[in-house]
Design an enzyme around this catalytic site. Structure first.
Site, PDB file in Angstrom:
ATOM      1  N   GLY A   1       0.550   5.666   0.946  1.00  0.00           N
ATOM      2  CA  GLY A   1      -0.223   6.791   1.460  1.00  0.00           C
ATOM      3  C   GLY A   1       0.522   8.095   1.261  1.00  0.00           C
ATOM      4  O   GLY A   1       1.563   8.147   0.592  1.00  0.00           O
TER       5      GLY A   1
ATOM      6  N   GLY B   1       0.828  -1.200   0.000  1.00  0.00           N
ATOM      7  CA  GLY B   1       0.000   0.000   0.000  1.00  0.00           C
ATOM      8  C   GLY B   1       0.858   1.243   0.000  1.00  0.00           C
ATOM      9  O   GLY B   1       2.067   1.204   0.270  1.00  0.00           O
TER      10      GLY B   1
ATOM     11  N   ASP C   1     -11.090   5.162  13.832  1.00  0.00           N
ATOM     12  CA  ASP C   1     -11.009   5.025  12.373  1.00  0.00           C
ATOM     13  C   ASP C   1     -11.384   3.609  11.951  1.00  0.00           C
ATOM     14  O   ASP C   1     -10.720   3.000  11.099  1.00  0.00           O
ATOM     15  CB  ASP C   1      -9.608   5.379  11.883  1.00  0.00           C
ATOM     16  CG  ASP C   1      -9.590   5.712  10.387  1.00  0.00           C
ATOM     17  OD1 ASP C   1     -10.659   5.998   9.830  1.00  0.00           O
ATOM     18  OD2 ASP C   1      -8.505   5.680   9.784  1.00  0.00           O
TER      19      ASP C   1
ATOM     20  N   LYS D   1       6.014  -0.980   7.600  1.00  0.00           N
ATOM     21  CA  LYS D   1       5.436   0.331   7.336  1.00  0.00           C
ATOM     22  C   LYS D   1       6.506   1.397   7.517  1.00  0.00           C
ATOM     23  O   LYS D   1       7.157   1.467   8.564  1.00  0.00           O
ATOM     24  CB  LYS D   1       4.268   0.588   8.288  1.00  0.00           C
ATOM     25  CG  LYS D   1       3.539   1.907   8.074  1.00  0.00           C
ATOM     26  CD  LYS D   1       2.295   1.969   8.958  1.00  0.00           C
ATOM     27  CE  LYS D   1       1.505   3.245   8.729  1.00  0.00           C
ATOM     28  NZ  LYS D   1       0.254   3.270   9.515  1.00  0.00           N
TER      29      LYS D   1
END
Length: 620
Positions: free
Chosen positions: A316, A314, A430, A336
């Site tokens: 961001g 992913g 979230d 990450k």
């Protein structure tokens, strides 16, 4: 303190982009999702026989203008200069051209958005439009584009706005000018430039001048140099500061008093006391120790050399997530990375530490675990458990919706995870399909704690504005403050989406969706069982105190709902219950270079963030 526009996310969709605005800053950011660009909204023409003047007075015309303005904001958000100019051009759209001064949520205009993002050419196009943008337009808390450009450290935008008529002395609802914000953020270059424009050095609502708010020595020295060069006496407020070497001490008597008062009001933290009592105790070495006894070095640090990149999972705004393999044991992890330049530049260090702390200290079968944390000259790195079966969003996209039994299983595991967070005074805030991942066995685990908040109490209202646009609770939109009850509302939204296929109040029109969340009737399909319908309705009660889970029993209250009737919670938490069947998620391996993941490992000047590294998590 300036807060992020959005937190780092692994996956970005039009319905799940996150925003955050922490109460410490009182900055009121509009929800700004990344949405697919709309088609040309001007499709409806005046009815035959009607005059243009009559048509301009109709609701039909007003709706068309509104669509044009929404489309303009989307193009501004995506930094598409050509289409922004097109939307503003009356030669193309005549009376239907977008209005650069149209106001959206919290009275933000397109220029406020472009100023926050630092889009210079977009700002210029808006200002130079035939019906030019008002450079001194105010948000609902009286902030101008100049305030926001300053808060986000965009010197080039600050210069552009001032050169085009922005008033540097305008104050927001806390009586702060742009110079106040540049000073309190420590943006010495902006402070220096603003001082050259000879601003009025007045006090804010707390009686502080910009120099009183200086974050660091460099900013403080900029004010002193300015006063010496122009022989200007800086206003005195009685707020004393002392320079110690190159450090600026916040040593006002008022600061000390406020600290003492804060300590007397703060409740004892059980977790802090426990951590202190369990700290490693110093033990004196026996006097009979042999002089030639070997000193055993601790294991070497874990770092970039220990991991091999497999593929990117992913991406961001502030970093990426990679699937990696630890070279010494072939164990796979989710790695990450956050770019320091972005984290520090956008004042996100607090948020990065919040996520790291939660992952490090919370040990629960349905929450992802942090194994290591380290930093390179360019990146902050977290090495977490890899959950190979993707997230609930991926499986919902495949299956359209889940059976009640499947949704019940995941909702139950999420309930236990939220209960554990709440017991540790943490709000998740979230919850959405993309933030629930499935491990190798198919059990659900919460991930991505970038918007979470630590140290909360039942009595304390958090006044942040954060979440994902289709998953905002009513109290979040009202800015009325929220407690842990907000997580139970989001569980209701997620449960609805799992059994129906879409969020309950979803609309492609943002304003309409926000209106639906606050006012529309909750319509739960009749094909669902009565227990499932009731479960969703009780979680999504708009009054937070009347919501399922709002009582002091918290998760225990939710667990007692008939929707979970017959579920053995002890077997569930011990993973004795078989997870629902899922279709495996396939990922094609692609070699990822070490430099792509970690940046350059040798830097002449490296910004180090103290206290980040974790050599090995001891969580089980």
């Amino acid at each position: 303190m300036v807060e992020p526009i959005s937190s780092f996310k692994q996956n970005k969709t039009s319905s799940s982009n996150s925003i955050d605005n922490e109460e410490d800053s009182n900055e009121e950011n509009e929800v700004r999702p990344e949405m697919p660009l709309a088609e040309d909204p001007i499709k409806t023409k005046p009815s035959p026989g009607s005059t243009l003047d009559n048509f301009l007075k109709t609701d039909e015309y007003r709706n068309l203008r509104r669509k044009m303005n929404l489309t303009l904001w989307e193009y501004v958000e995506q930094n598409d200069l050509n289409f922004v100019k097109k939307m503003l051009d009356p030669e193309i759209y005549s009376n239907f051209a977008a209005d650069p001064n149209a106001k959206g949520l919290n009275d933000w205009t397109a220029l406020h958005m472009a100023s926050v993002y630092g889009y210079k050419m977009i700002c210029l196009a808006l200002i130079q439009a035939p019906n030019g943008a008002d450079v001194n337009s105010r948000t609902s808390i009286q902030r101008t584009p100049l305030h926001l450009a300053t808060l986000h450290n965009h010197l080039h935008i600050v210069k552009l706005l001032v050169e085009n008529g922005a008033d540097i002395n305008l104050k927001d609802n806390e009586n702060n000018t742009a110079l106040h914000y540049a000073s309190m953020q420590g943006y010495s270059q902006i402070v220096d430039w603003l001082l050259q424009q000879k601003p009025v050095l007045e006090t804010n609502s707390l009686g502080r001048t910009p120099i009183c708010l200086s974050l660091n020595y460099e900013t403080y020295q900029t004010f002193l140099d300015y006063s010496k060069f122009l022989s200007v006496k800086l206003p005195e407020t009685g707020y004393s500061r002392v320079v110690l070497g190159n450090t600026l001490l916040h040593n006002s008597r008022e600061d000390y008093i406020n600290k003492i008062i804060a300590k007397t009001l703060k409740k004892n933290n059980i977790n802090d006391a426990k951590a202190f009592n369990e700290r490693p105790k110093f033990q004196a070495k026996p006097k009979t120790k042999k002089l030639n006894e070997k000193f055993i070095l601790p294991p070497s640090k874990v770092g970039p050399k220990d991991f091999r990149g497999i593929t990117q999972l992913g991406k961001g705004s502030f970093g990426e997530v990679y699937l990696v393999e630890k070279i010494d044991n072939n164990q796979q992890y989710a790695l990450k990375v956050l770019r320091k330049e972005k984290v520090i530049g956008n004042n996100l260090v607090k948020y990065a530490f919040t996520e790291r702390n939660i992952l490090l200290h919370i040990s629960h079968p349905f929450i992802v675990k942090l194994n290591y944390a380290f930093q390179t000259p360019e990146k902050l790195v977290m090495v977490m458990d890899y959950c190979p079966n993707g997230d609930l969003g991926t499986h919902l996209a495949r299956e359209k919706k889940f059976t009640e039994d499947k949704a019940r299983f995941y909702a139950a595991q999420i309930t236990l995870a939220l209960g554990e967070l709440h017991k540790n005074a943490i709000l998740f805030r979230d919850l959405k399909p993309e933030n629930v991942v499935l491990d190798a066995d198919g059990n659900a685990r919460l991930t991505d704690f970038g918007l979470s908040k630590e140290g909360t109490t039942d009595e304390q209202l958090s006044r942040s504005f954060c979440g994902s646009i289709a998953y905002l609770a009513p109290e979040m939109l009202k800015r009325s403050g929220h407690t842990r009850s907000v997580d139970w509302y989001l569980l209701g939204v997620l449960s609805y989406e799992m059994v129906v296929g879409t969020p309950p109040f979803y609309s492609p029109n943002r304003d309409q969706m926000f209106s639906n969340i606050q006012k529309a009737d909750l319509k739960v399909p009749q094909f669902l069982s009565n227990d499932c319908q009731n479960f969703i309705k009780e979680l999504m009660v708009r009054e937070p105190l009347k919501r399922l889970g709002a009582s002091k029993d918290d998760a225990e209250d939710v667990k007692m709902h008939p929707f979970f009737s017959g579920l053995n919670w002890d077997d569930l938490i011990k993973k004795r219950l078989p997870p629902p069947p899922i279709k495996p998620v396939r990922r094609a391996p692609k070699s990822i270079s070490s430099e792509k993941m970690f940046g350059k490992l040798k830097a002449e000047v490296a910004q180090r963030i103290d206290g980040w590294s974790v050599l090995q998590s001891n969580k089980k």
